[in-house]
Structures are given as C-alpha cells and as structure tokens.
Design a protein around this motif. Sequence first.
Motif, short mmCIF file in Angstrom:
data_model
loop_
_atom_site.label_atom_id
_atom_site.label_comp_id
_atom_site.label_asym_id
_atom_site.label_seq_id
_atom_site.Cartn_x
_atom_site.Cartn_y
_atom_site.Cartn_z
N SER A 1 0.89 -0.94 -0.04
CA SER A 1 0.26 0.13 -0.09
C SER A 1 0.77 1.48 0.29
N PHE A 2 0.37 2.71 -1.15
CA PHE A 2 1.34 3.37 -0.94
C PHE A 2 0.40 4.72 -0.27
N SER A 3 0.91 5.98 -0.27
CA SER A 3 0.09 7.10 -0.21
C SER A 3 0.54 7.42 -1.72
N PRO A 4 -0.80 9.00 -2.03
CA PRO A 4 -0.51 9.54 -3.13
C PRO A 4 0.93 9.97 -3.06
N ALA A 5 1.51 9.70 -2.21
CA ALA A 5 3.48 10.75 -2.77
C ALA A 5 4.24 9.63 -2.25
N GLY A 6 3.32 8.15 -2.87
CA GLY A 6 4.43 7.43 -2.78
C GLY A 6 5.46 6.86 -1.76
N GLU A 7 4.97 6.92 -1.03
CA GLU A 7 5.46 6.45 0.31
C GLU A 7 4.43 4.89 0.75
N GLN A 8 5.76 4.12 0.96
CA GLN A 8 4.71 2.54 1.29
C GLN A 8 4.62 2.48 2.68
N GLY A 9 3.48 1.22 2.91
CA GLY A 9 2.88 1.76 4.38
C GLY A 9 3.87 0.29 5.23
N GLY A 10 3.50 -0.51 6.50
CA GLY A 10 4.20 -1.06 6.38
C GLY A 10 3.17 -2.54 6.39
N TYR A 11 1.73 -2.55 6.78
CA TYR A 11 0.49 -2.84 6.55
C TYR A 11 0.75 -3.35 4.97
N LEU A 12 0.14 -4.11 5.17
CA LEU A 12 0.38 -5.07 3.72
C LEU A 12 -1.45 -5.37 3.70
N ALA A 13 -1.79 -5.13 2.78
CA ALA A 13 -3.27 -5.13 2.12
C ALA A 13 -3.82 -6.65 1.49
N SER A 14 -4.45 -7.38 2.40
CA SER A 14 -5.57 -8.36 1.69
C SER A 14 -7.32 -9.15 1.66
N LEU A 15 -7.28 -9.49 0.31
CA LEU A 15 -8.69 -9.52 0.24
C LEU A 15 -9.09 -11.32 1.34
N LEU A 16 -10.56 -10.99 1.94
CA LEU A 16 -10.09 -12.35 3.13
C LEU A 16 -9.95 -13.61 2.79
N PRO A 17 -9.27 -14.68 3.27
CA PRO A 17 -8.78 -15.90 3.30
C PRO A 17 -10.11 -17.24 3.13
N GLN A 18 -9.98 -17.33 3.22
CA GLN A 18 -11.69 -18.70 3.36
C GLN A 18 -11.51 -19.35 3.95
N GLU A 19 -12.45 -19.22 5.19
CA GLU A 19 -12.34 -20.49 6.62
C GLU A 19 -13.95 -20.45 6.87
N ARG A 20 -13.58 -22.08 7.35
CA ARG A 20 -15.09 -22.78 7.51
C ARG A 20 -15.92 -22.39 7.87
N LYS A 21 -16.90 -22.26 7.06
CA LYS A 21 -18.42 -21.80 7.98
C LYS A 21 -18.90 -22.90 7.95
N ILE A 22 -20.29 -22.95 9.69
CA ILE A 22 -20.56 -24.11 9.58
C ILE A 22 -22.74 -23.54 9.53
N GLY A 23 -23.82 -24.40 9.24
CA GLY A 23 -24.84 -23.70 9.58
C GLY A 23 -26.03 -24.86 8.98
N VAL A 24 -26.92 -24.97 9.30
CA VAL A 24 -28.36 -25.55 8.94
C VAL A 24 -29.16 -24.86 8.05
N THR A 25 -29.82 -25.98 7.37
CA THR A 25 -30.38 -25.28 6.39
C THR A 25 -32.12 -25.56 6.33
N LEU A 26 -33.31 -25.30 6.36
CA LEU A 26 -34.62 -25.99 6.32
C LEU A 26 -35.46 -25.76 5.20
N ARG A 27 -35.66 -26.83 4.11
CA ARG A 27 -36.35 -26.35 2.95
C ARG A 27 -37.84 -26.59 2.62
N TYR A 28 -39.03 -26.11 2.90
CA TYR A 28 -40.27 -27.07 2.79
C TYR A 28 -41.14 -25.56 1.24
N ASP A 29 -41.61 -27.25 0.88
CA ASP A 29 -41.92 -27.12 -0.77
C ASP A 29 -43.32 -27.33 0.01
N PHE A 30 -44.48 -26.49 -0.67
CA PHE A 30 -46.29 -26.95 -0.49
C PHE A 30 -46.69 -26.25 -1.71
#
Length: 774
Positions: free
Chosen positions: A745-774
């Motif tokens: 990551s850079f400022s408009p003046a070209g200064e680089q910051g210490g942090y790096l930016a990242s999109l989210l890595p995958q992680e486990r997700k759990i859940g429950v789904t109920l489907r009802y047709d009528f």
Amino acid sequence: MKSNNAVIRLTMCAAALALAFPAVAQQAATQDNGQIPEVVVTASKRKESIQSVPMAVDAVSGASIQKLNIQKFEDVEKLVPGLVLNPADGRGQTVELRGITFDPDTGTSPAVQIYWNETPINASQAFRGLFDIGRIEVLRGPQGTLRGVTTPAGSITIASERPDTSETSGRLVQTFGSRQMRNTQAAVNVPLVPNVLAVRVAGLNSYTESGVRNLNNGQANSDRNQGGRISVLYQPTKSLEFLLVHQQLTSNEVNPPMAIGQPFPGQPGPALSFSDRKSVVEGPYQFYNRTKLTSLSATWDVAGHRLSYIGGFQQTAETDDRDTDIANVIPGWSNQQTVHIKGLQRTHELRFESTGQHWWNYMVGAYYSYGDGGATFTQKFPYFYPGPFLPPMEAILTGTTAPGTFGEGAALFTDHRFAVSAVDQLEVGLRVQKNRSYNQQYLDVFGNRVQSLPDDRAHMSDKAWTGSASYRHNFSKNVMAYASAGTGYRPGGATSFVTTPGLSADLINYKAEKSKSFELGVKSTLLDHRLVLNADIFQQNISNYIGRANVLGVRAGAVPGEAAGPGAGGTYPADLSGTINLNTNGDVLSRGIEATAIWSILPNWRAQASASYVNAHYVDAALYCNDGNNDGIPDADPKHVQPGRQVSVCRSNRPLADPLGNESGKFSMVVQSEYTHGIGNVDAFVRGLVRYTPARYNVTTGQHMGSFTPVDLFAGVRDPGQNWELSIWAQNLFDRANTPFLMPSFSPAGEQGGYLASLLPQERKIGVTLRYDF
C-alpha cells in the motif's frame, strides 16, 4: 517436476472422487430407476437436450442450487471448473472463463457476458444474492451469433423460476450459519386462471459477516441483500405466451481489506496476522447497489414457425464510498473516493424461426440496445506534503460524465440448420452489428475543468461481422461428436480519464479485439443412461485482446531515440503529475481440454467429476508496464520510465492476469456426489462438493499463492417426495486457508506503509438449512 505435479493432481482427484460419496451431479435428480435424467438447455436459443448441443455447456439446475447452498452468484464457480467469479471488494467484479480475464475498468464490453432471463446485465448487477432460480447455464467459447452481446470467452445465463398455471405451490428456505449468517428465501405460485394465467412472487433477505472488524471504529465487515420478484405468465392459447418478470434487489456491503504485518516505527497500530481479521482504514469503505430488472418475453407459434420477442429494462443506482488509503499509510487522514453511478439499459430482440424437424431449419432476428446514464466521482487531490506520513494539503478532484453520454448497438443475425443425413447436422450462423457511443468525461480541480477526451475520440462507431459453424455426427442414439468454430468481437475505443498533457493519441486509443475459436467434442450417454461422458478440446486465437495496465509512470516529454537517462538501465524520472491507467492490446492464444463424467453408481448414489485444463497466454505482446530498471520485465516502480517512451513497454508471453496482476494456474477440477438411504419414513443423505483451485502467481510482486482444495459437506434428512429437507452443512470442512494476495500500500506521494492489504482468506463455515415445498 511436472510429472510429479501431474501424479499429485491425479491422486488428489481420485481421492476426492472416492471421498465424494458426498455430492450431487448437476444433471442428476432422485429417480427410482437410477437413470440420469435428460437436461434441457437453451444454449442455442432453442430448447434441446444438453447432449445434442454442439458446444461445451455446463448446466446447473435449480435443485442443485438449493442442495448445494448456492446463495450468491460467485458461488456458482464451485460447480464449474475453469470458471472464476471474482466479487473483488464490492466493485470491479470480474468473470474469467477458459483463461480469458477481464478488467471492468477498461470500459469495454466484458469477456463473458451475463444474461438474466435472456437480457444482458453487467457484472455489478449479477454479483448479488440468488433466489428462486430455475437454471444457470455456462456457455464456453466465443458467442458471436445468437446472443445479444458478442464476447470472446463465453456467456452465463440466469433464468428465474417460471410461474406454473396448473397448481398453487410455494417454497420456504431458511438458513442460519456462522458469522451471523441469515438467509431467508420464499416463493408463492398462484394460478389466477387455471391453465391460462399465473403469478409467482419471490423474495430474499440475507445478512452475513466475514469476521473482520475495523481496528479504528469497530465496524464489522458485512453483506446485506434484500429483494423481491414478481413473475406473470399468460397463456391465452396453446400457441401464444407472455412472460413478464420484474425484480428489485438492494445490496449493502462493508468490506475494507484486511491489514497484515506491522506499521513502520513511529506509526500507530499493532502487529496483525490473518487470524486477527482486522482492517485499519479510517474512512468509510462501503458499497451500495440498487438494481431494478424487468424482462418481457412473448412467443407465438403459427403455421410451423415461431415469432419471439425478448425485451429488457435495467435501472441501476450504485454508490461506492471508500478510503483508498487501505493500509492507513498516513494516520489521521483518509484518502476518500466516492463514486455515484446511475444507469438505464433497454434491449429488444425479435426472432422468427421454423419449428419442427426438417431438413432445413432457419432463424432470422434483430437486436437493439440503448444505454445511458451518468457517473460522478469525488477524490481527494493532495498537492503538498509537509513531511513523511503526515496529512497533506489537499483539494477536491471531481469527475463527471458529460450530458448525453450513451451507448447504442444494433445487430441482424441469422442461423441455419441442415439435416445432411439422418445422423449428420450442419449449422451455420452469421451476425452483423453496428455500435456507436458518446463517452466524454470532465475533471474539475482548483476551479479548472479539463476535458478527458478530444471530441473526435469521445464519439465512437464501428461495424463488425461475426459468425459460427458446427458439424454434428451421431454415431448412435447416445453418442455424438462435433466440430465447431466461432468468432467474437469487442469494439475498440479511447481510455477514459487520461488527462496528462502532451500524451500521444496512440497511447490513449486502443484497437478492436477479434477472436477465432475451434472446438472438437464428444458427448455420450452410456450404460442405459447411467453414465454420461463428455469431453472437448479447443483452441482460441485473440487478436488485440483488450487488457489493462494500472498505476503507470508517465513522462510526457519523452523523445523517441533519445539518449539513455540518469536512472537505472538508462531510465528517466517519471513526471510528478502522478500515475495513469491505460488500456492495452496484445495477441493471445488459449488452448485447453475440458471433460465431465456423471455416474449413477446405484439408484441412490450419484457422482460427478468435471475438469478443465487451460493454457491462455500472450503471444509476444507489447504491453504498457512499469519498468524501473529498463530490463523489459514488469516491476512495481512507477517513478522511472524507459528512455524514448512516454510509458514503458514490456514484451510478454505470460498468462493473462486478473485486475490485481494475479496469473491463474492451468488445471481445475470439481467433484460432487450424493448418497441417499431410506430410514423409516424419511430419506437420509450425505452429499459433498470438492473443488481444486490452482496456484496463482503475481509477476509484479513475485508472490506465489498455493493451490486450494476446499471440501463442502452436507448431511440431513428429507421427505421421500422431496417436499421438505433439513440439512446440516460445513463449507470448507477442513478449514483450509487459500493463500491470499498481499498488496503493498502506498500513499499518493509514493510512501509505502508497513501494513500489507489482503482480501479475505477462506475459512470454515457451518450452518443449517430447512427447505419446505408446498
């Protein structure tokens, strides 16, 4: 090493197939005889079996979407190898197919066009919540004849559930999951006049969080979708039908990138890792979209012919408000950019075709589209920095589209099928299109207005011919081979918002793109309809592929043939006016093989494996780049430019890259299966989904991102008639984390910051789904 990798991949795929004693074949549905049912698609604008279509097509049924918990458009990539659906951070969504990528900032038409009820929509409208969907089809290769927009890589069609005039019915689907996930979908179908008039109403309300929280304001990253749809089907006679569908969907997403690493000494903030899931932006980072989609289709069968009309109306309002100082390089200051977009799109298509089975079937049609609207953006414009990492003095830069901005397209097309013999079919198609547009923008800063393009480049018009041909031979009723060829086209133009004085017109203008594709394939249904084997090989040549080069150093005063400069390798310092973004042209070659196997192992056990191997790369292309040491290899230095050039140029034979510069690997695979067993009055089931995603490489930063193989598992019970289902599920069961791209990551003046930016890595997700047709 390559042979070892191949063995590893094959071993992994074999193991995945063995473990797939989870999963569901996209074409499979529960049937007592264990046969794989026929799948009907509309890939060629006609309803026909997928096994008869002479092109590579992936079909995802509404039942599969429900069973595999596909709730967002980007989740469809889990089911289709070689397809990459990238939602980005909430803007700039992209679709990649057969290795052909697309950067929406080019401003040109996409490499893969998306259709909603056969009317074209843009990616920003598509990358939202899915609900009450009847079918999704992925068409591979150039679409240059029958579709509304000609594209080089393919098309994706989304069809909502149709009303049923015969009976009252409905569906309720409720999902709860980790990270505050809540997804409610409902639909009701009512015949107002039995067998004549019916209405279907559907709705969606969803909310989820990603687990990322802002370190500065405590705000959670979240995604909320709310929408509804009403569909009206009117069939006054057996030969006449009208279908009107209207949908409204609102999306509100908060999604700043994660911060990884630690700030430089003297800057605030702690050391952060992926497990911390923190962002550090100080300003808003939010994306709002409200889309209204309307489609009207009408068909009239008369005297052995069919007259069809498809009309579409799309209205979009979008606001992107983001702090582009994503790693907080300058504490106490936000580099805010706000974009407001409003757009209207109208499309009309009329077709006249013969019906029935004849030695000659023909189709003629016309297509027209018109889009207008406007966009404005405001961006902070720093002009003086009192010191490193200190808030600058700033003005406000405003960009607007000129009144009267529009895009218009018209086309005539025809398609002809000839029954050469009882087992052979020849099909040829031709399309001529004409496009014209006006796309002027203005930049305002310090009270001065700058026109982005000369008037002669703001007005564009072009004309192009595209076509397709295929030959199909049936060796038997269940085995077919085909050869096909097709062409695609995307118009050229001028790169928007380039205002550097003295820049050559050759840099701003980019050429039209033309592509040719050849495909050989076989489709077979064996073992009394218990085994489907399909495969194809293809080659595609793209002339002047339209790409994008961002954050380029520029030197307007360069003189061709000048002496070497004072920088590394003879480079010259770039102008202090800032970097620019340009569209590029370069020739591309894409080759590959795709295969699908669907096996009904037992009447209650189905499995499917699909794989794709694609090698798409530039062919000695001269592309704009940053090259700080004049070695001809792209790097991340925009402060120096090659001698004799206003913008550096690098030769490339590398794979195509996404907007972040990431090159995808060549092999991908999807394995699915489902096992069902009766227990008393219910059916118990286990189904699963395994997807192998190849490694990626970023040539600018030198980052290698490893391959990723998530496993989704579902288990539950359902009514034998499938009127209801309760499932417990885990996405990314083994909590495998893909290696994310870390962005400096850079400022408009070209200064680089210490942090790096990242999109989210995958992680486990759990859940429950109920489907009802009528």
